[in-house]
Design an enzyme around this catalytic site. Structure first.
Site: not given
Ligand code: BG6
Length: 515
Positions: A62, A169, A199, A203, A237, A256, A261, A361
């Site tokens: 932007r 996402k 994503h 992996k 995490e 999230d 995932h 987390k």
């Molecule tokens: C993202 C989430 O999609 O995936 C994050 O929004 C999360 O909150 C992340 O930390 C984790 O991905 P990875 O590849 O680091 O395990």
């Protein structure tokens, strides 16, 4: 796996996966995702000579930014976020592929200009009109961009070229909004042009889960209710919300991580073998798993789902703030930073086998893992030496470690050397790095290349996204309709709330330690 005339046919060598010439347009060119993930992944692909010879990246943003400034910003981002897999000695030639242009999501003129810019790049560098649009922008802007692309005709491939769009996402906030987004995107782009990225599916180890199951004969016969007691899927995490408090407050762990995932990993673990590894055949099987999940009734939400929030605690000996103290987070927040739930699948393979999913987390370890816990032996003739004191020989475990220390381990009982006949659990391991002696590619490398090649197998299809929301809707509705004053808590640096332990204990099991 549809191939168009510009694409090289995939065989089993990596170099044959080099896509045909194209332009990638990144919306949100100066945003976090572009800096942290897209540019490092694109550079690594370039350094491995996996990008087409004729290839340009047009970042649109932007603000006004010259090509020179954009390149410098991306260089800084690369230096900060690259995983060091490829050294930066080809940066200068790579950066010549980067261009930048302004965009106003609400202005048709601005998209007309984008169209002209694309045409100019195509003419200047003799690149055909193959376009990959990447929406690395907040979800609130998805629809404007999609509709503007449609309004100026950039959704339609011409002259046998291709046009695809990658959407990040979250796809929606709940079932209804996901359906609406899918529907509206579908008015502009055909489903086979839409690549919904998750994503985790890029992996290496999540793909290896498929290889493990469907390229080997010995595991499939025991991959079912007759042999498996239950399955545990963990994505732990250590990070907190990392300055994303604003986003996370509206999201929480269920939306999230679990909706996308973890449910994707769950589907890979539970699905039937597709007839071939083809985008539709493969995704059909995943959707069937989602459809077979036993609906969670509103009444049972409290017994099969746990949510919690981290409080101040210690991580690696260092004091870290609680969630409510994080930037952008409401001091009275009721957003969950931890979620665990139990699912059942109503089909012949899995009837009666619980799947426990958990994510959080500020857990003590960054670890994603699928653990299959096998049924115990029916009758014990030896003594156990587990140190657990219950005298039972521990069950066999198969652990598929998705990250870090990627690999697979199988735990079984072995005789302790000596006079007696004591049994102790031992582990047989396969580890990626030492076996293949290579650093694993980042998920985005794989997925961006797949999208350029027109292979949507590792992307979520519209119905898969909707079905995964459908599984969680009773939970989200129950939480919304019966608000609580406080959430259960867990200390940062611990493995989650006691309620999650109870969820397992009620069924006579426990979360296996992710070593
Ligand atoms: C993202 C989430 O999609 O995936 C994050 O929004 C999360 O909150 C992340 O930390 C984790 O991905 P990875 O590849 O680091 O395990």
């Amino acid at each position: 796996m549809n191939k168009t005339k510009n694409e090289v046919k995939a065989t089993d060598t990596d170099k044959s996966r080099i896509p045909g010439p194209c332009i990638m347009v990144i919306f949100g060119a100066t945003g976090d995702l572009t800096k942290r993930k897209l540019i490092p992944a694109l550079y690594d692909l370039y350094a491995q000579k996996m990008l087409p010879e004729k290839f340009k990246i047009l970042g649109v943003t932007r603000g006004e930014l010259s090509d020179k400034d954009f390149r410098q910003r991306m260089k800084d981002a690369h230096d900060e976020f690259s995983n060091g897999k490829e050294n930066a000695d080809q940066w200068d030639t790579f950066s010549e592929q980067l261009h930048c242009g302004p965009i106003d999501y609400d202005s048709r003129d601005s998209f007309e200009n984008l169209k002209k810019t694309l045409q100019k790049i195509e003419d200047d560098y003799t690149i055909p009109g193959n376009h990959l649009f990447y929406l690395a922008i907040p979800p609130s802007a998805y629809l404007s961009v999609v509709q503007q692309l449609g309004a100026v005709g950039l959704n339609k491939p011409v002259n046998g070229d291709w046009t695809r769009i990658i959407i990040e996402k979250p796809i929606g906030y709940d079932l209804e909004s996901a359906k609406e987004l899918n529907y509206k995107v579908g008015e502009v782009f055909a489903e086979d042009q839409v690549y919904r990225i998750d994503h985790f599916l890029g992996k290496e180890t999540v793909q290896n889960l498929l290889a493990f199951r469907f390229a080997n004969g010995i595991f499939e016969p025991i991959w079912n209710r007759h042999y498996i007691d239950h399955v545990q899927i963990t994505a732990g995490e250590t990070v907190g919300v990392e300055g994303r408090g604003g986003y996370y407050e509206r999201s929480g762990a269920l939306r999230d991580m679990i909706q996308n995932h973890l449910l994707q990993v769950f589907a890979h673990t539970a699905m039937e073998a597709p007839v071939r590894f083809d985008a539709d055949a493969f995704r059909d099987e995943k959707v069937k798993v989602f459809e077979s999940v036993k609906p969670i009734s509103r009444e049972e939400v409290d017994t099969v789902v746990v949510r919690a929030q981290y409080t101040r605690g210690k991580m690696n000996g260092k004091e870290v703030p609680g969630y409510k103290e994080e930037e952008g987070v409401d001091k009275n927040s009721l957003t969950e930073t931890y979620a665990a739930l139990k699912l059942h699948i109503n089909n012949w393979r899995w009837a009666g086998v619980p799947f426990y999913l958990r994510t959080g987390k500020r857990l003590p370890k960054r670890v994603s893992e699928v653990i299959l816990v096998f049924k115990r032996i029916p009758h014990q003739i030896f003594q156990s030496d587990t140190g657990m004191g219950d005298g039972e020989i521990d069950a066999n475990l198969l652990a598929l470690r998705l990250q870090p220390d990627e690999g697979i381990s199988l735990r079984f009982g072995a005789k302790v050397p000596g006079q007696g006949m004591k049994i102790k659990p031992v582990t047989m391991k396969f580890d990626y790095e030492s076996t293949f002696n290579t650093k694993l590619a980042d998920a985005y490398e794989r997925l961006i290349l797949d999208a350029m090649l027109g292979d949507a197998a590792l992307f979520a299809r519209y119905d898969g996204v909707e079905e995964s929301w459908r599984i969680l809707m009773p939970v989200l509705e129950a939480w919304q309709n019966a608000p609580v004053k406080e959430l259960p808590i867990y200390e940062a640096g611990s493995w989650g709330p006691v309620e999650a332990e109870e969820l397992m204990r009620r069924d006579g099991c426990w979360w296996r330690e992710c070593l």
